[in-house]
Write a protein that holds these residues in place. Structure first.
Motif, PDB file in Angstrom:
ATOM      1  N   ASN B  18       0.823  -1.206   0.000  1.00 23.67           N
ATOM      2  CA  ASN B  18       0.000   0.000   0.000  1.00 23.67           C
ATOM      3  C   ASN B  18       0.857   1.256   0.000  1.00 23.67           C
ATOM      4  OD1 ASN B  18       0.856  -0.439   2.619  1.00 23.67           O
ATOM      5  ND2 ASN B  18      -1.175  -1.077   3.292  1.00 23.67           N
ATOM      6  N   GLY B  19       0.208   2.358  -0.235  1.00 26.85           N
ATOM      7  CA  GLY B  19       0.906   3.629  -0.345  1.00 26.85           C
ATOM      8  C   GLY B  19       1.006   4.041  -1.813  1.00 26.85           C
ATOM      9  N   ALA B  20       1.793   5.052  -2.058  1.00 27.13           N
ATOM     10  CA  ALA B  20       1.926   5.582  -3.414  1.00 27.13           C
ATOM     11  C   ALA B  20       2.535   4.575  -4.374  1.00 27.13           C
ATOM     12  CB  ALA B  20       2.764   6.854  -3.387  1.00 27.13           C
ATOM     13  N   ASP B  21       3.470   3.754  -3.858  1.00 26.00           N
ATOM     14  CA  ASP B  21       4.151   2.787  -4.722  1.00 26.00           C
ATOM     15  C   ASP B  21       3.517   1.416  -4.695  1.00 26.00           C
ATOM     16  OD1 ASP B  21       7.204   4.333  -3.747  1.00 26.00           O
ATOM     17  OD2 ASP B  21       6.214   4.461  -5.701  1.00 26.00           O
ATOM     18  N   ARG B  48      14.477   5.363  -3.329  1.00 28.83           N
ATOM     19  CA  ARG B  48      15.160   4.866  -2.150  1.00 28.83           C
ATOM     20  C   ARG B  48      14.554   5.537  -0.926  1.00 28.83           C
ATOM     21  NH1 ARG B  48      20.182   2.412  -1.808  1.00 28.83           N
ATOM     22  NH2 ARG B  48      21.331   2.710   0.133  1.00 28.83           N
ATOM     23  N   GLN B  49      14.020   4.739  -0.013  1.00 24.00           N
ATOM     24  CA  GLN B  49      13.321   5.315   1.131  1.00 24.00           C
ATOM     25  C   GLN B  49      13.232   4.303   2.264  1.00 24.00           C
ATOM     26  OE1 GLN B  49       8.832   5.327   0.166  1.00 24.00           O
ATOM     27  NE2 GLN B  49       9.865   4.985  -1.791  1.00 24.00           N
ATOM     28  N   VAL B  50      12.951   4.823   3.427  1.00 24.83           N
ATOM     29  CA  VAL B  50      12.707   3.965   4.579  1.00 24.83           C
ATOM     30  C   VAL B  50      11.246   3.550   4.547  1.00 24.83           C
ATOM     31  CG1 VAL B  50      12.587   3.894   7.095  1.00 24.83           C
ATOM     32  CG2 VAL B  50      14.520   5.008   5.975  1.00 24.83           C
ATOM     33  N   CYS B  51      11.039   2.278   4.781  1.00 27.85           N
ATOM     34  CA  CYS B  51       9.680   1.766   4.654  1.00 27.85           C
ATOM     35  C   CYS B  51       9.366   0.872   5.847  1.00 27.85           C
ATOM     36  CB  CYS B  51       9.571   0.985   3.352  1.00 27.85           C
ATOM     37  SG  CYS B  51       7.927   0.373   3.024  1.00 27.85           S
ATOM     38  N   ASP B  52       8.129   0.930   6.296  1.00 30.15           N
ATOM     39  CA  ASP B  52       7.698   0.087   7.407  1.00 30.15           C
ATOM     40  C   ASP B  52       7.455  -1.334   6.904  1.00 30.15           C
ATOM     41  OD1 ASP B  52       6.065  -1.071   9.594  1.00 30.15           O
ATOM     42  OD2 ASP B  52       6.030   1.011  10.302  1.00 30.15           O
TER      43      ASP B  52
END
Lengths: 263, 151
Positions: B18-21, B48-52
């Motif tokens: 879920n989310g934008a991506d 590149r990002q921090v993701c839960d």
């Protein structure tokens, strides 16, 4: 005043506002004195009409009357006005005058274009898939089944009672008769009935006008449009499937959610 | 409890739920803490990002990535492993694609699909009927209550 304006360059205003709410420093009377407006001669515009013309243009005639001590004259209206108000009616300024229905802006949903297949949601043809031909002057949509496929004739329909699907038929080659407009489709009230309602003295138990009979011009137009439209359907990619599609009825099946469906 | 074979590890390919991506796959470049990871998907358009971890569904694919690899390295390893083709070949990706197609069907498409099913089913039932005629008398009549019979 005009002479004064000509002679002087942009001059400083003699009056000024004291505070934000435009309370002026000098009152109207004081400014009259300060500007020496009493010196300015008022220019009288010459009387354009002669006395005779004025008398002819007046709404009333001056008539002599007999009798003692009653003025000897009366002003008599040439044509009694419709209303003789005792008070002058205040004229309300229409800042935004009421727009008549004719002048209303007619909008159309972006997904409804000529040649689109629509699903009718209400009326006697509900559930039918029909072809949109064009939007009429009143804003209503002109559709047709084609009648050959699903029995829906050339008909007006409101945008509100319609789902526009993504299916399109190329109707650029379909020539619509010129006479298809709002007046053509307007409900005909029988002459007798309209006269009766105006008179108010007709037999109220009189039988209502005869059942609706399709006029010759309607048949003619329907046949012409249907022929051209069937040709356009045949020419489009999915000819046979489109035909059975337009013949079928729309319904919501179990598990289908209209708000999540793409039409 | 299923097989514990998909680990949260550097190089694990994960599906963003879920989310934008949402719907895209990415690789885990680094582990931040118990709940968060640094993800990167240069070939799939994931920044590149921090993701839960709660947003990620782990796939069976794993890239041999050194930890904290920069995006260019991730891209190189991804292309070398041909992950795009391998991902689209999985039944998971195929099911997603099928779901997407079904949701984007127009009214006409739905009609054509239903009509196609009808034609196919008719062919099947006609064939079934002719088979039944040529078969043994026992099987001739369809036993409607077969499913109610005890084994």
């Amino acid at each position: 005043l005009q002479q004064m304006a000509k002679s002087s360059a942009p001059h400083k205003p003699k009056n000024s506002a004291i505070n934000a709410s435009r309370l002026m420093k000098y009152s109207r009377a004081r400014i009259f004195q300060r500007k020496a407006a009493y010196k300015v001669k008022k220019v009288k515009t010459p009387a354009k009409k002669s006395a005779e013309k004025a008398a002819a243009a007046a709404a009333f005639v001056v008539k002599k009357i007999g009798g003692d001590k009653n003025g000897g004259e009366r002003k008599v209206y040439k044509k009694t006005p419709k209303s003789l108000p005792t008070q002058v009616a205040s004229r309300k300024v229409q800042l935004r005058p009421k727009k008549t229905f004719k002048k209303h802006v007619r909008r159309i949903r972006s997904n409804l274009a000529p040649g689109a297949v629509l699903i009718l949601l209400a009326g006697r043809h509900k559930g039918k898939r029909v072809v949109l031909l064009k939007q009429l002057e009143s804003g209503l949509l002109l559709v047709t089944g084609p009648r050959k496929l699903n029995g829906c004739p050339l008909r007006r329909v409101s945008q509100r009672y319609v789902i526009g699907t993504k299916t399109r038929i190329d109707i650029s080659k379909v020539a619509l008769p010129e006479r298809l407009n709002d007046a053509y489709f307007r409900r005909q009230r029988s002459a007798k009935k309209s006269a009766a309602s105006a008179g108010g003295s007709a037999d109220i138990f009189a039988k209502s006008d005869a059942a609706y009979a399709v006029s010759a011009e309607r048949r003619e137009d329907q046949a012409a449009v249907d022929k051209a439209l069937m040709g356009a359907i045949k020419a489009s990619g999915d000819g046979p499937m489109l035909r059975s599609y337009l013949r079928s009825l729309f319904s919501i099946k179990s598990g289908q959610r209209p708000h999540a469906m793409v039409f | 409890m299923g097989k514990l074979d998909k680990f949260v590890q550097v190089g694990r390919v994960a599906f963003i739920a879920n989310g934008a991506d949402s719907g895209k796959v990415c690789a885990i470049a680094e582990i931040v803490d118990q709940n968060r990871v640094l993800i990167d998907g240069p070939c799939t358009g994931v920044r590149r990002q921090v993701c839960d971890m709660k947003r990620l569904h782990l796939t069976g694919f794993h890239l041999p990535l050194p930890h904290s690899s920069r995006t260019a390295v991730v891209r190189r390893k991804w292309l070398a492993a041909k992950l795009d083709e391998r991902w689209t070949g999985t039944s998971w990706a195929k099911k997603l694609e099928a779901r997407r197609l079904r949701a984007s069907m127009t009214d006409f498409d739905r009609f054509k699909c239903a009509r196609a099913k009808q034609i196919r089913n008719r062919i099947v039932s006609v064939a079934m009927g002719s088979l039944r005629k040529t078969s043994s008398p026992k099987l001739r009549k369809p036993n409607k209550k077969r499913h109610l019979r005890k084994a």
